[in-house]
Design a protein around this motif. Sequence first.
Motif, short mmCIF file in Angstrom:
data_model
loop_
_atom_site.label_atom_id
_atom_site.label_comp_id
_atom_site.label_asym_id
_atom_site.label_seq_id
_atom_site.Cartn_x
_atom_site.Cartn_y
_atom_site.Cartn_z
N TRP A 22 0.19 7.20 -6.49
CA TRP A 22 -1.07 7.77 -6.95
C TRP A 22 -1.78 8.62 -5.91
CZ3 TRP A 22 0.00 2.50 -8.14
CH2 TRP A 22 0.33 2.28 -9.47
N VAL A 31 1.32 2.12 -3.60
CA VAL A 31 0.07 2.61 -4.18
C VAL A 31 -0.16 4.06 -3.76
CG1 VAL A 31 -2.43 2.30 -4.25
CG2 VAL A 31 -0.92 0.28 -4.24
N TRP A 32 0.01 4.34 -2.49
CA TRP A 32 -0.19 5.69 -1.97
C TRP A 32 0.82 6.67 -2.56
CZ3 TRP A 32 -3.02 9.27 0.05
CH2 TRP A 32 -2.43 10.36 0.72
N SER A 38 0.83 -1.21 0.00
CA SER A 38 0.00 0.00 0.00
C SER A 38 0.86 1.26 0.00
CB SER A 38 -0.93 0.00 1.22
OG SER A 38 -1.83 -1.09 1.18
#
Length: 595
Positions: A310, A306-307, A303
């Motif tokens: 984006w 991902v963070w 994660s």
Amino acid sequence: MGAETIETEFIENAPPADVPPLKTQGKIGEEILDSHIYDDHGNPHHAALDNNADGRVSASTWAAVFFLGMTFLPSITFSLSTFVPVATTVALKLQGSTNNVNWLAGGWSVSGSVAFAIAGQLSDYMGRKQVVMTGQAFLLIGHLVGATAQGLNQIIAAMVIIGAGTGTIFVIYASISEILPNKWRPFGIASPEFLLCVVGSFGPVMARKLTQDVTWRWIFIIGEIIGVIATAGTFIFYKPPSRTFQDRTKIQVLSELDYLGIFLYAAGVTLFLLGLGWPGIAYPWKSAAVIVPITVGGILFLSTFVWDFWGHVGRPLFPYRLMGRFREFTSLLIINFASGLAHIALANFVPQQIQLVFTSDPTLAGWFNTPAGLGTFIGGFVLGSLAPKLKNFPQQLLVANAIQALGCGLLAIATPDHIPAGLVVQGIANAPFAWTLVLSYTTAGLHVPQRDIGLALGLLGASRYLGGAIGSTLFNTILRARAAKSIPTRVLAAVEPLNFPLSRVGGLIAALTSGNVASLAAYPENVVAAGRLAVRWGYSDALAYVWYASIPFCVIACIACLFVLDPSPYLTNHTAVVTSDTALANKKSETKDTV
């Protein structure tokens, strides 16, 4: 011309000295840098080639490099290289068992991996010296806790603190890189390896003598003394810009950091490694106590990317502008992760192999650790310093990791009847890691923009020690699981011809592996002798699987080496950061020449 004038020279579009920083001056990535920092405007290659510097290095700069390098002695030598070889002995003295010994190296690696990623980025924004000296303070605290520990858990806490300090002070590689001309960077990065090898080679001998004749606490006490000297030398001689950005206050920079990304990364790594360290020791693989932390930790870790990719983060922990540079940077992350995994396995399990398989004599065991230090000296200092002469960094990386794969595999032949061969292989297997470190740090430092060099090298360190933490816990799980099968098999086969009752074999094994000599008094001498040799062979069988398990990771590193972009053309006279004392010396020299 005075020092005050020099301090404000070379500023590109900077506001006057008496005007407070502008809150919105420049976007992130386009900040106005301190006058002593060469702004490459995101193109380090152009900066390296388009420069007319003479490449001279002042004596004070070399002194700074020396004391910065000395900091690695309390961070690495007196923790991993010196204390870990006697950790089993200390654990037996303090608690009567070796339970949780793996968390000495594992805790050091986990905290180091988290600190690496955070400290590297902070040093880019807040100034290198402040971050380095913060790390040195952690080291001093950690050695103090270790020297006064009354139990193994306190020593683990000390190693965690030292690991955090180590991860923080590893921005020293960025410090050394930027204050030296590009052509001197490999030598500068390799120079700490000289100190590490000279002291570290005899660290195990010293540790065992101190443990046997005085007390193991002196390991931490000596580390504390050297840490104080290194900190004082750094304070006196290392004089980089105290403030990186001219258009932002440090409070403003702190408000732009990726706190969610830091949390996701730190929590993910910690949970994943906790879960990985429990199977076969505290809980079975199918237990929720293992599955849940591994799963949750893995999700939190992923994660983070991902963070950061984006999530529109101001200053992400893993910025895509770096992660997207595969040949210049990301390939190096893969190499360092795999190489670190293998190296920490060597640092943690070679001492155990010596003590459990080769000899129980503590002094002799200490001398048996010296080939590892010699290998590191050859790989890190000798080959690392010669890297510019050897050229073609990707090929050097490939050779280094191929040697590491071969060395780790050959360690499986280090059995009780092949000790000399095992010692030679031990030296060979340890040489590539430091060589890889010098090549990787030099390569990344020449390919990434100056604004990101601390972050880039910090992430390289994080990947290396994350690999090390995974390797430490994973390989310890393999060792314990295999030893639980191989030792009873070997002991049973050894004592059965002696007509020893099978019903007493379990008690014999417990007595042999407890380290309590008194508990062996109830058994015949010939049975004890046969059992001891059988235990050595049992551990040898188990350790072979540890070495085999490291080979696939070395192969992955070799494949990644094929994609690395060669930085050799950029080893020029260009210097990214001019320290204040160097600027003053250069200005005086120019004044003399003019006169």
